[in-house]
Design a protein around this motif. Structure first.
Motif, PDB file in Angstrom:
ATOM      1  N   ARG A 157       0.810  -1.221   0.000  1.00 18.54           N
ATOM      2  CA  ARG A 157       0.000   0.000   0.000  1.00 18.54           C
ATOM      3  C   ARG A 157       0.843   1.271   0.000  1.00 18.54           C
ATOM      4  NH1 ARG A 157      -5.768  -0.106  -0.730  1.00 18.54           N
ATOM      5  NH2 ARG A 157      -6.349  -2.291  -0.403  1.00 18.54           N
ATOM      6  N   ILE A 158       2.152   1.162   0.022  1.00 15.69           N
ATOM      7  CA  ILE A 158       3.011   2.353   0.059  1.00 15.69           C
ATOM      8  C   ILE A 158       3.200   2.877  -1.362  1.00 15.69           C
ATOM      9  CG2 ILE A 158       5.310   3.248   0.586  1.00 15.69           C
ATOM     10  CD1 ILE A 158       5.456   1.229   2.887  1.00 15.69           C
ATOM     11  N   SER A 159       2.743   4.117  -1.592  1.00 13.62           N
ATOM     12  CA  SER A 159       2.857   4.724  -2.916  1.00 13.62           C
ATOM     13  C   SER A 159       3.707   5.985  -2.927  1.00 13.62           C
ATOM     14  CB  SER A 159       1.460   5.066  -3.463  1.00 13.62           C
ATOM     15  OG  SER A 159       0.713   3.898  -3.721  1.00 13.62           O
ATOM     16  N   CYS A 160       4.006   6.549  -1.750  1.00 10.86           N
ATOM     17  CA  CYS A 160       4.851   7.740  -1.653  1.00 10.86           C
ATOM     18  C   CYS A 160       5.810   7.558  -0.482  1.00 10.86           C
ATOM     19  CB  CYS A 160       4.023   9.004  -1.431  1.00 10.86           C
ATOM     20  SG  CYS A 160       2.882   9.435  -2.754  1.00 10.86           S
ATOM     21  N   PHE A 161       6.924   8.295  -0.523  1.00 14.16           N
ATOM     22  CA  PHE A 161       7.983   8.127   0.478  1.00 14.16           C
ATOM     23  C   PHE A 161       8.600   9.479   0.771  1.00 14.16           C
ATOM     24  CE2 PHE A 161      12.618   6.344   0.841  1.00 14.16           C
ATOM     25  CZ  PHE A 161      12.641   6.573   2.204  1.00 14.16           C
ATOM     26  N   HIS A 162       8.428   9.976   2.008  1.00 13.42           N
ATOM     27  CA  HIS A 162       9.126  11.165   2.477  1.00 13.42           C
ATOM     28  C   HIS A 162      10.383  10.731   3.210  1.00 13.42           C
ATOM     29  CE1 HIS A 162       5.812  14.507   2.506  1.00 13.42           C
ATOM     30  NE2 HIS A 162       6.308  14.280   1.304  1.00 13.42           N
ATOM     31  N   VAL A 163      11.507  11.198   2.754  1.00 17.52           N
ATOM     32  CA  VAL A 163      12.786  10.885   3.383  1.00 17.52           C
ATOM     33  C   VAL A 163      13.041  11.976   4.420  1.00 17.52           C
ATOM     34  CG1 VAL A 163      15.196  10.279   2.971  1.00 17.52           C
ATOM     35  CG2 VAL A 163      13.518   9.976   1.149  1.00 17.52           C
TER      36      VAL A 163
END
Length: 350
Positions: free
Chosen positions: A237-243
């Motif tokens: 379900r992970i579609s975006c990633f903030h580092v």
């Protein structure tokens, strides 16, 4: 497996009145000069006309062209502020009014309708920009009751999530029509603030295919959640990633709740990349393992460091953590080329 795209940068924390932070073109030029390949764009009228973007593919093509001139491309649009206004508990009406257009302030019902329309427009605009995911917040109806004292009445949380689902289901359908994922940043202050609450929401919207996650490990550090196990559980379900980095150093005076202290004095606080406790090597490895196909986007929030320094350091930090995935197994050189008959002989079955 696919190689994560990046580095990219979320522009929200850098917007300002003076160049190079005053226009989308100036921000894109600045980001490109630092080595970023993508920009996550907040749906702010100073950067993008959301209504026109939702209606005009030509406008979106022109926007892409302007960014490309500086060596960057759009990664996602963001409606964090508008998404927050889809669901606001009355206790927060005054505080959140500033997120809305002036004409709907002071009118919670009108503000909610405006916010819903904004997020739906963002779905169409994302499609016109050729984007596959969108970043937002869920808003919150139950957050004032997150700690069960006084005891919550039976059914309170269930009704809050049922109402949250009623508000978001038509929006999620709009994202489905646009072919774009709606990725909620799992964040304290939102009703979707951990895995359990995301699961509750997902159940309430019938497992909607476009209900996704924006993964930001900093919020897991401050809650003392296992962010690596979170990826194992919810990677599909992970579609975006903030580092974004963070640290948690509790003492006898303050812990998870922060004691109403300023950010510099809290046990949990956000830090620039490399200055906190997040194990980004393990995170990038897990995302590569699970074939995450999206962008790695710097979100700068730090209690100590200057934002321009954080941005300058962020591009090489992300670039050096991105794993160029292998096209074949490391031990292919030793492959024996055995066939089915030989396998049976090896096992002593013939």
């Amino acid at each position: 497996m696919r190689t994560i795209k990046g580095p990219a940068i979320f522009l929200a924390q850098f917007m300002g009145d003076a160049a190079p932070f005053d226009t989308l073109d100036h921000l894109a030029q600045w980001a490109g000069s630092l080595g970023y390949k993508g920009v996550q764009i907040p749906c702010d009228p100073r950067l993008i006309d959301l209504k026109i973007a939702a209606e005009s593919k030509g406008y979106c093509d022109d926007l892409r062209g302007r960014l490309a001139a500086f060596g960057v491309e759009p990664t996602e649009l963001s409606t964090h502020l508008q998404g927050q206004l889809v669901a606001v508990h009355p206790a927060y009406d005054a505080l959140f009014d500033g997120f809305a257009a002036p004409e709907v302030r002071g009118n919670p019902a009108a503000r909610q309708l405006w916010a819903i329309e904004q997020v739906k427009l963002a779905a169409k605009a994302s499609a016109n920009l050729g984007l596959s995911a969108h970043a937002t917040f869920s808003g919150a109806l139950a957050w004032p009751y997150v700690y069960p004292w006084p005891q919550r009445p039976a059914g309170l949380v269930e009704e809050a999530f049922a109402e949250l689902a009623r508000r978001w289901r038509p929006i999620l359908d709009a994202f489905a029509d646009a072919g774009v994922d709606c990725a909620y940043e799992i964040h304290p202050g939102e009703d979707l603030h951990d895995g359990a609450t995301f699961e509750r929401f997902l159940d309430a919207v019938g497992g909607h295919e476009r209900a996704r996650i924006l993964f930001d490990p900093s919020h897991y550090v401050l809650q003392q959640l296992d962010y690596l196990d979170f990826i194992d559980r919810y990677h599909e379900r992970i579609s975006c990633f903030h580092v974004k980095d963070a640290e948690f150093r509790p003492n006898g005076r303050t812990g998870v709740y922060g004691g109403y202290l300023p950010w510099t004095e809290r046990a949990g606080r956000f830090r620039s990349l490399g200055d906190g406790q997040v194990d980004f090597g393990a995170i990038f490895s897990k995302l590569a393992q699970y074939d995450y196909a999206g962008w790695a986007v710097l979100e700068w929030e730090c209690a100590l460091k200057h934002p321009e320094d954080g941005a300058r350091e962020g591009a090489p930090f992300i670039r050096d953590h991105i794993i160029r995935v292998t096209p074949h197994a490391f031990d292919d050189f030793a492959a024996s080329g055995a066939d089915a008959a030989q396998n049976r002989r090896i096992l002593g079955l013939d």
